[in-house]
Motif scaffolding. Structure first.
Motif, short mmCIF file in Angstrom:
data_model
loop_
_atom_site.label_atom_id
_atom_site.label_comp_id
_atom_site.label_asym_id
_atom_site.label_seq_id
_atom_site.Cartn_x
_atom_site.Cartn_y
_atom_site.Cartn_z
N SER B 321 0.84 -1.21 0.00
CA SER B 321 0.00 0.00 0.00
C SER B 321 0.86 1.24 0.00
N SER B 322 2.02 1.17 0.69
CA SER B 322 2.94 2.31 0.70
C SER B 322 3.49 2.55 -0.70
N LEU B 324 2.06 1.86 -3.47
CA LEU B 324 1.01 2.51 -4.28
C LEU B 324 0.93 3.99 -3.97
N SER B 325 1.03 4.33 -2.67
CA SER B 325 0.95 5.75 -2.32
C SER B 325 2.18 6.49 -2.82
#
Lengths: 236, 400
Positions: B321-322, B324-325
Motif C-alpha cells: 500500500s505504501s 502505491l501511495s
C-alpha cells in the motif's frame, strides 16, 4: 561584418507574432553594417526591428534570403551551433530585460558563465562584472535581488550582462528606453566605448532620435515595409 | 555541474514554498514504509535475540505462541498451568537445568504507575539471564523481591521499600491476599523484558497465589476466643477469624507453610537450559513421545520465527500500500513539477535566448528534482530513524 540579403521572414501560426493578432512578415532586401561600427535601427512600432535582432542573433531563422555575421551564416547552422555562436560572440540586450528573478544583480550579470562551461567563471570575469556595474552606477546593488530594482536599474543590469564577455556583436533592443537622459547618455557611452575600444559592432534599436547622431549609421525600417499603405499605416 | 547546482539551489531558495511542499510530500510518503521497515527489523532483532537465548520452554499444551511469549515476555495471558512435577522431571532427567516460572500476578500501582508482572522463579534464572544486582542484594528469604531497572526507575523505588501484590479477585475471601514484599535489590538494565518486572522466589509467588500462608500460632494458649473451632490430639481447626499475615518478616517467617506437595504446585512455564545439543535433542524427543500428553516443549526461536513470518506477511501488505501511495505521490509531484516548469517558461526562454542549451535547462530542472528528492529521502530516513530510536524502549510494550 553584417550582410543581409533578400531576407524574408514570417512567423509561424498563420504569420502571427507572439501576443499579436495581426499577420506579420518581414522583408529586408539589403542591409549592411561594417564591423566595428555602430548602427541605430529606427522605425515604427511593430515594423520588425526586434525580429531583425532575433534573426541576426540566430534566435529566429529566416524563411529565405541570407544573413552573414562575418563568416557565420545562422540560417545554415544547427540550433546548437547558433546557440554557441550567440553565447560567445553576441551580447544581447532585450526589450523586456530578460533577467532571472531568483538571482542577485551580480549573478544575473554572470549568467552567461553559469549556463555554458565554455565561458569559465574566472576572478577576472567577476571583476569585470563589478566594473561594468560600477560604470552603470549599480555597484551598491550587486547583492540585491533583481526584483528589488527599478525598471531603469534592471535595464542597466541587462546591459552589463550583454557586455560581460566583450562580444564582437552587440544587439541592443531599446536599451535606453527606461532611462533618464543622463543615465541614458552614460549607457550610450558604455556601448559606444565597446565599439571604439574593443572593435565591437553595435546594432541598437531606438526610438530616441536625439541619440542618432552618435551612431555611424541609421537603418530606417520604413524602407522595409512591404506596401505604401502599410508604410502610411505605420507612420500614423 | 557546479554552476547547475548553484542555479538549482538559488531557484529552490526562491521558490521555497513550492520546494518545501514537494519535499514534505516526499518525506511523508517515504517515512511510513521506512519507519514500518525499521521498527519491524528492530522488533525482529529484539524478539529473536531473546528467543535465541532461550533454548527450550516447556509448558501446558495449547498455544505455542502464548507459551513462548509468556515465558519470554511475561506479559501475555499465561497458558494453562503445569505443575512443579514437570520441573522436577526435567531436572531429574539430567538433560537440562530447569527454571520454573510463575507469572500470574502483578503488583499494585505505585506512584500512579500501573502494576507490573511478578515473576516467581529460582536463582538459576538470574544466572542464566546473566543478571546482576546494582543496588542492594539478591533474594534471601520468603517475601523478598528484586526489581527490574525500568520498574525501579518508573516507580521510584529503592531497596528497603515495599511493594504490594495485586490479588486476582478482591472479593475472594478464601483466596489470594495482597502480599507486601520487601524490595531487596535493583537489577542492572538488560534492555530486555526482565527490566520491566518484579522478581521473587517461586515460593513467594505461591504464597501470593494462596498456596502458602502464615498466621498466628493456634497451638498456643493465648489464642483469642472464637478463633479456634476444634482442638484435639494436636489437630487444630480454626475459624475464618484467623487472619493470615500480609507481610513476611524475620519474626513471622517461621509460621509460613504450604499445604499439599510441592510437585502439585503450579508453574506457568519452565525454561530448560540443556547442557549439550544432544541432551536438548533427547529432551525434545521425550516431549514428542513419552510426555506428549502431559506438556509441550517448544524451541522459542522456531515459534518466534513462525510469528515473525505472520508479522512480515502483514508488513508486505503495508509495503504494497505504501508503494502505491509512493506511485500516486510520484505522479502528483510529476504533475506539480510539469506545471511549475510551464510557469517558469519565460525563464527557460530567457536562458535559450542567451544561448543556453536544452541539455543545460534539463540538467537544471533535473538537479532541482534530484535535490528535492534527496532532501525528502534524507528527511524521511532521519524521521524514521528518530521514530525507531524513540520507540525502541516502548516497542515491546507496544506490541505485547
Amino acid at each position: 561584418m553584417i550582410e543581409v540579403t533578400d531576407l524574408k521572414f514570417e512567423y509561424g501560426d498563420g504569420g502571427r507574432k507572439e501576443n499579436s493578432d495581426s499577420p506579420f512578415s518581414l522583408q529586408v532586401s539589403r542591409l549592411s553594417v561594417t564591423a566595428g561600427t555602430s548602427a541605430a535601427v529606427v522605425g515604427p512600432s511593430g515594423s520588425g526591428k526586434t525580429t531583425l535582432l532575433h534573426l541576426l542573433s540566430g534566435i529566429l531563422i529566416p524563411g529565405s534570403g541570407s544573413i552573414a555575421i562575418g563568416e557565420f551564416h545562422p540560417a545554415g547552422e544547427s540550433d546548437s551551433a547558433r546557440r554557441r555562436h550567440r553565447l560567445r560572440n553576441i551580447g544581447m540586450v532585450f526589450q523586456n530585460f530578460e533577467l532571472i528573478e531568483y538571482l542577485s544583480v551580480l549573478d544575473n550579470v554572470l549568467l552567461p558563465c553559469r549556463i555554458d562551461t565554455s565561458i569559465p567563471l574566472t576572478p577576472e570575469l567577476r571583476d569585470r562584472a563589478r566594473e561594468l556595474l560600477s560604470h552603470c552606477g549599480l555597484e551598491h546593488l550587486v547583492r540585491r535581488n533583481i526584483t528589488q530594482l527599478s525598471q531603469g536599474e534592471q535595464q542597466r543590469v541587462a546591459i552589463c550582462r550583454a557586455l560581460l564577455t566583450s562580444p564582437a556583436l552587440i544587439l541592443a533592443d531599446e536599451p535606453t528606453g527606461n532611462l533618464d537622459p543622463t543615465t541614458s547618455q552614460q549607457i550610450m557611452n558604455l556601448l559606444l566605448n565597446s565599439v571604439r575600444d574593443q572593435g565591437a559592432t553595435l546594432v541598437m534599436v531606438t526610438h530616441d532620435h536625439s541619440l542618432l547622431n552618435q551612431f555611424d549609421q541609421t537603418i530606417d525600417f520604413l524602407q522595409f515595409l512591404s506596401s505604401p499603405n502599410a508604410r502610411q499605416e505605420s507612420q500614423q | 555541474m557546479k554552476n547547475t547546482l548553484f542555479l538549482a539551489l538559488r531557484s529552490l531558495r526562491w521558490y521555497r514554498g513550492r520546494a518545501t511542499t514537494i519535499v514534505l510530500c516526499l518525506t511523508l510518503t517515504l517515512w511510513l514504509p521506512l519507519t514500518v521497515r525499521l521498527l519491524l527489523n528492530q522488533f525482529r532483532t529484539e524478539i529473536v535475540s531473546r528467543a535465541k537465548s532461550t533454548p527450550l520452554v516447556i509448558g501446558a499444551k495449547g498455544s505455542r505462541i502464548d507459551l513462548a511469549l509468556n515465558a519470554l515476555y511475561f506479559d501475555t495471558l499465561p497458558p494453562d498451568e503445569l505443575t512443579m512435577s514437570e520441573s522436577h522431571y526435567i531436572q531429574d532427567s539430567g538433560f537440562a537445568t530447569a527454571m520454573p516460572l510463575h507469572v500470574r500476578y502483578r503488583t499494585q500501582s505505585v506512584n500512579q504507575v500501573d502494576g507490573v508482572p511478578i515473576v516467581g522463579t529460582v536463582l538459576e534464572y538470574f544466572e542464566f539471564r546473566d543478571m546482576r544486582i546494582v543496588r542492594g542484594h539478591g533474594l534471601r528469604m520468603l517475601g523478598d523481591c528484586v526489581l527490574g531497572s525500568d520498574v525501579a526507575e518508573s516507580m521510584n523505588l529503592e531497596p528497603g521499600d515495599q511493594i504490594l501484590s495485586a490479588p486476582k479477585n478482591a472479593f475472594n475471601l478464601a483466596g489470594d491476599y495482597p502480599l507486601k514484599m520487601t524490595i531487596r535489590g535493583v537489577l542492572a538494565p538488560t534492555h530486555s523484558p526482565d527490566d520491566g518486572v518484579v522478581f521473587c522466589d517461586i515460593r513467594t509467588a505461591w504464597i501470593i497465589d494462596g498456596i502458602g500462608h502464615g498466621h498466628q500460632d493456634l497451638s498456643r494458649e493465648s489464642v483469642e476466643e472464637g478463633v479456634l473451632l476444634e482442638k484435639e490430639d494436636g489437630q487444630v481447626t480454626a475459624s475464618a477469624a484467623v487472619l493470615p499475615y500480609t507481610e513476611i518478616t524475620s519474626e513471622n517467617v517461621g509460621s509460613f507453610h504450604f499445604h499439599g506437595h510441592e510437585a502439585d504446585w503450579p508453574v506457568t512455564a519452565i525454561i530448560a537450559n540443556p547442557d549439550s545439543r544432544k541432551h536438548q535433542t533427547l529432551l525434545l524427543g521425550r516431549y514428542a513421545s513419552d510426555r506428549k500428553e502431559k506438556a509441550q516443549c517448544v524451541r522459542p526461536f522456531r515459534v518466534v520465527d513462525d510469528l515473525m513470518s505472520i508479522v512480515f506477511r502483514v508488513e508486505r501488505l503495508v509495503q504494497l500500500s505504501s508503494l502505491l501511495s509512493v506511485c500516486v505521490t510520484g505522479l502528483l509531484l510529476g504533475l506539480v513539477i510539469l506545471l511549475s516548469i510551464r510557469l517558469r517558461a519565460p525563464e527557460i526562454r530567457t536562458m535559450h535566448k542567451l544561448g543556453c542549451s536544452r541539455g543545460t535547462v534539463v540538467s537544471l530542472v533535473g538537479t532541482e528534482i534530484l535535490l528535492m528528492t534527496l532532501c525528502g529521502t534524507l528527511l524521511a530516513l532521519a524521521a524514521a530513524w528518530g521514530c525507531s530510536v524513540a520507540a525502541s524502549d516502548g516497542l515491546r510494550t507496544l506490541l505485547f
